[in-house]
Design an enzyme around this catalytic site. Structure first.
Site, PDB file in Angstrom:
ATOM      1  N   THR A  14       0.850  -1.195   0.000  1.00 39.32           N
ATOM      2  CA  THR A  14       0.000   0.000   0.000  1.00 39.32           C
ATOM      3  C   THR A  14       0.887   1.248   0.000  1.00 39.32           C
ATOM      4  O   THR A  14       2.029   1.211   0.453  1.00 39.32           O
ATOM      5  CB  THR A  14      -0.955   0.031   1.222  1.00 39.32           C
ATOM      6  OG1 THR A  14      -0.201   0.336   2.402  1.00 39.32           O
ATOM      7  CG2 THR A  14      -1.713  -1.280   1.382  1.00 39.32           C
ATOM      8  N   GLY A  15       0.336   2.330  -0.544  1.00 38.80           N
ATOM      9  CA  GLY A  15       1.125   3.555  -0.637  1.00 38.80           C
ATOM     10  C   GLY A  15       2.337   3.335  -1.514  1.00 38.80           C
ATOM     11  O   GLY A  15       3.433   3.826  -1.240  1.00 38.80           O
ATOM     12  N   ALA A  16       2.114   2.609  -2.611  1.00 36.46           N
ATOM     13  CA  ALA A  16       3.250   2.198  -3.458  1.00 36.46           C
ATOM     14  C   ALA A  16       3.476   3.156  -4.625  1.00 36.46           C
ATOM     15  O   ALA A  16       4.283   2.862  -5.504  1.00 36.46           O
ATOM     16  CB  ALA A  16       3.009   0.780  -3.982  1.00 36.46           C
ATOM     17  N   GLY A  19       7.492   7.606  -2.650  1.00 35.71           N
ATOM     18  CA  GLY A  19       8.342   7.440  -1.484  1.00 35.71           C
ATOM     19  C   GLY A  19       8.814   6.022  -1.196  1.00 35.71           C
ATOM     20  O   GLY A  19       9.257   5.280  -2.093  1.00 35.71           O
ATOM     21  N   GLY A 129      -7.023 -14.827   6.336  1.00 34.12           N
ATOM     22  CA  GLY A 129      -7.280 -16.193   5.864  1.00 34.12           C
ATOM     23  C   GLY A 129      -6.317 -16.563   4.742  1.00 34.12           C
ATOM     24  O   GLY A 129      -5.710 -17.647   4.741  1.00 34.12           O
ATOM     25  N   TYR A 171      -0.274  12.276  14.362  1.00 35.14           N
ATOM     26  CA  TYR A 171       0.599  11.417  13.555  1.00 35.14           C
ATOM     27  C   TYR A 171       1.377  10.446  14.451  1.00 35.14           C
ATOM     28  O   TYR A 171       1.409   9.235  14.199  1.00 35.14           O
ATOM     29  CB  TYR A 171       1.560  12.276  12.732  1.00 35.14           C
ATOM     30  CG  TYR A 171       2.526  11.470  11.893  1.00 35.14           C
ATOM     31  CD1 TYR A 171       2.101  10.823  10.733  1.00 35.14           C
ATOM     32  CD2 TYR A 171       3.864  11.324  12.272  1.00 35.14           C
ATOM     33  CE1 TYR A 171       2.989  10.071   9.959  1.00 35.14           C
ATOM     34  CE2 TYR A 171       4.752  10.579  11.513  1.00 35.14           C
ATOM     35  CZ  TYR A 171       4.314   9.951  10.362  1.00 35.14           C
ATOM     36  OH  TYR A 171       5.185   9.200   9.609  1.00 35.14           O
TER      37      TYR A 171
HETATM   38  N1  LIG Z   1       9.408   9.819   5.156  1.00 32.42           N
HETATM   39  C1  LIG Z   1       9.796   9.619   6.409  1.00 32.42           C
HETATM   40  O1  LIG Z   1      10.760  10.240   6.892  1.00 32.42           O
HETATM   41  C2  LIG Z   1       9.080   8.621   7.271  1.00 32.42           C
HETATM   42  C3  LIG Z   1       9.566   8.402   8.566  1.00 32.42           C
HETATM   43  C4  LIG Z   1       8.919   7.485   9.378  1.00 32.42           C
HETATM   44  C5  LIG Z   1       7.829   6.792   8.890  1.00 32.42           C
HETATM   45  N2  LIG Z   1       7.358   7.020   7.624  1.00 32.42           N
HETATM   46  C6  LIG Z   1       6.188   6.262   7.173  1.00 32.42           C
HETATM   47  O2  LIG Z   1       6.471   5.704   5.909  1.00 32.42           O
HETATM   48  C7  LIG Z   1       5.243   5.454   5.214  1.00 32.42           C
HETATM   49  C8  LIG Z   1       5.377   5.921   3.782  1.00 32.42           C
HETATM   50  O3  LIG Z   1       5.540   7.321   3.792  1.00 32.42           O
HETATM   51  P1  LIG Z   1       6.452   8.103   2.751  1.00 32.42           P
HETATM   52  O4  LIG Z   1       7.425   8.862   3.551  1.00 32.42           O
HETATM   53  O5  LIG Z   1       6.921   7.213   1.679  1.00 32.42           O
HETATM   54  O6  LIG Z   1       5.383   9.164   2.212  1.00 32.42           O
HETATM   55  P2  LIG Z   1       4.872   9.533   0.740  1.00 32.42           P
HETATM   56  O7  LIG Z   1       6.005   9.713  -0.188  1.00 32.42           O
HETATM   57  O8  LIG Z   1       3.964  10.701   0.957  1.00 32.42           O
HETATM   58  O9  LIG Z   1       4.037   8.265   0.306  1.00 32.42           O
HETATM   59  C9  LIG Z   1       2.800   7.977   0.909  1.00 32.42           C
HETATM   60  C10 LIG Z   1       2.042   6.984   0.072  1.00 32.42           C
HETATM   61  O10 LIG Z   1       0.749   6.764   0.674  1.00 32.42           O
HETATM   62  C11 LIG Z   1      -0.261   7.008  -0.307  1.00 32.42           C
HETATM   63  N3  LIG Z   1      -1.503   7.533   0.270  1.00 32.42           N
HETATM   64  C12 LIG Z   1      -1.657   8.650   1.016  1.00 32.42           C
HETATM   65  N4  LIG Z   1      -2.953   8.825   1.320  1.00 32.42           N
HETATM   66  C13 LIG Z   1      -3.631   7.803   0.744  1.00 32.42           C
HETATM   67  C14 LIG Z   1      -4.993   7.448   0.681  1.00 32.42           C
HETATM   68  N5  LIG Z   1      -5.949   8.166   1.283  1.00 32.42           N
HETATM   69  N6  LIG Z   1      -5.332   6.342  -0.008  1.00 32.42           N
HETATM   70  C15 LIG Z   1      -4.400   5.595  -0.643  1.00 32.42           C
HETATM   71  N7  LIG Z   1      -3.081   5.886  -0.612  1.00 32.42           N
HETATM   72  C16 LIG Z   1      -2.712   6.985   0.064  1.00 32.42           C
HETATM   73  C17 LIG Z   1       0.366   8.031  -1.241  1.00 32.42           C
HETATM   74  O11 LIG Z   1      -0.364   8.069  -2.461  1.00 32.42           O
HETATM   75  P3  LIG Z   1      -0.132   9.259  -3.533  1.00 32.42           P
HETATM   76  O12 LIG Z   1       1.094   8.865  -4.286  1.00 32.42           O
HETATM   77  O13 LIG Z   1      -1.377   9.214  -4.344  1.00 32.42           O
HETATM   78  O14 LIG Z   1       0.054  10.522  -2.751  1.00 32.42           O
HETATM   79  C18 LIG Z   1       1.784   7.485  -1.351  1.00 32.42           C
HETATM   80  O15 LIG Z   1       1.831   6.403  -2.232  1.00 32.42           O
HETATM   81  C19 LIG Z   1       4.158   6.148   6.027  1.00 32.42           C
HETATM   82  O16 LIG Z   1       3.445   5.195   6.773  1.00 32.42           O
HETATM   83  C20 LIG Z   1       4.931   7.072   6.949  1.00 32.42           C
HETATM   84  O17 LIG Z   1       4.239   7.322   8.154  1.00 32.42           O
HETATM   85  C21 LIG Z   1       7.957   7.910   6.806  1.00 32.42           C
END
Ligand SMILES: NC(=O)c1ccc[n+]([C@@H]2O[C@H](COP(=O)([O-])OP(=O)(O)OC[C@H]3O[C@@H](n4cnc5c(N)ncnc54)[C@H](OP(=O)(O)O)[C@@H]3O)[C@@H](O)[C@H]2O)c1
Length: 300
Positions: A14-16, A19, A129, A171
């Protein structure tokens, strides 16, 4: 990267589309996995598939479209996944966001709680499952070390009075939920061959937080200047998804491919149970019991 390490494995990320999730999806495709990308925008998700194909040469790619903050959408894509696939080897729950202004999901839940916690909780439970039938299989939850700074306020799970400046408290609380959810999953899945682990990806230069305006957007831009690349940020997730050395290891919190201790709050058994029960009720997985906790959440 060991080519073929993930051959014949079906991986759902998910969120693929951006980032860390996109970097992990690409790396797992390079390792031979059949990667199913979950995105919310058709053009961006198609562009992601095309980029992964160009960089990995893999055609074992698929996509599902959902607003993961929507319970209906999550249920729909889980149904679509189950129609198309008869196994699931790795579920990588990664989608997340931070919202400077408090906002609600389509179901009326506070957005950070809905997206960062319920969008891990619900699909995982709906896919248990299949994960058990595919064992040994792995669930990986992308959390964050900021979980250490925001204990859960069960009197205000919807973050009405304790949202925090820039949404940072909401958050942090949601990331603590990721860790607690992982521990309870691991406990419930003992002996099934399905493992559950959570991780901190580090401070990673992604689009996280850049959906906001003003100071919060500026903060993330500045922070990410000194942060790791998405590929580096995806390393622990890819390791947990693919490494033979973590086979059977479950219920741990990881940073830089090593287990570390999470916050003391994350091990609070009562809070873990309470969170699970409320999440079951809010996602419709359990018939709502008229417990005081449930009523207080629903009245917020
Ligand atoms: N970056 C950091 O420093 C950091 C540090 C600690 C933890 N994290 C965690 O890492 C994970 C990934 O974050 P990231 O940093 O890679 O952020 P990112 O670049 O903003 O990527 C977030 C992803 O989630 C998707 N998303 C957001 N809202 C959504 C929704 N309502 N429905 C479906 N998809 C949705 C985005 O889709 P779109 O492409 O359409 O926007 C994107 O693919 C998160 O759980 C975050 O809390 C990040």
């Amino acid at each position: 990267m060991a080519k073929d390490l993930m051959r014949d494995k079906v991986v759902l990320v998910t969120g693929a589309t951006d980032g860390i999730g996109k970097a992990a999806a690409l790396e797992l495709a390079r390792m031979g996995a059949h990667v199913v990308v979950v995105g919310r925008s058709r053009p961006k998700t198609e562009a992601t598939l095309s980029e992964i194909y160009k960089k990995s040469g893999s055609t074992a790619l698929d996509m599902l479209l959902a607003d993961l903050a929507s319970i209906n959408d999550v249920r729909r894509i889980v149904g679509e996944f189950q129609e198309r696939y008869h196994r699931l080897d790795v579920l990588l729950n990664n989608a997340g966001g931070i919202f400077a202004q408090r906002q609600l999901s389509v179901d009326g839940y506070e957005m950070t709680f809905a997206l960062n916690h319920l969008s891990y909780f619900l699909p995982t439970n709906l896919l248990l499952g299949l994960l058990k039938a595919s064992a040994p299989s792995r669930i990986i939850n992308v959390a964050s070390d900021v979980h250490r700074f925001s204990p859960i306020n069960f009197n205000d799970l919807q973050n009405e009075t304790s949202y925090g400046i820039g949404g940072f408290r909401a958050y942090g609380q949601s990331k603590l939920m990721n860790v607690m959810f992982t521990y309870e999953l691991a406990r419930r899945l003992e002996g099934t061959g399905v493992t559950a682990n959570a991780l901190h990806p580090g401070s990673v230069s992604t689009s996280l937080g850049k959906n906001n305006k003003g100071v919060v957007k500026f903060f993330f831009r500045a922070l990410h200047r000194f942060a790791a690349s998405p590929e580096e940020g995806a390393e622990t997730a890819v390791y947990l998804a693919s490494s033979p050395s973590v086979e059977g290891i479950t219920g741990k919190y990881w940073d830089r491919c090593k287990t570390i201790i999470s916050s003391s709050d994350s091990y609070d058994e009562n809070a873990i149970q309470q969170l699970w029960e409320i999440s079951e009720q809010l996602t419709g997985l359990a018939t709502p019991q008229q417990t005081p906790e449930y009523q207080s959440v629903m009245m917020q």
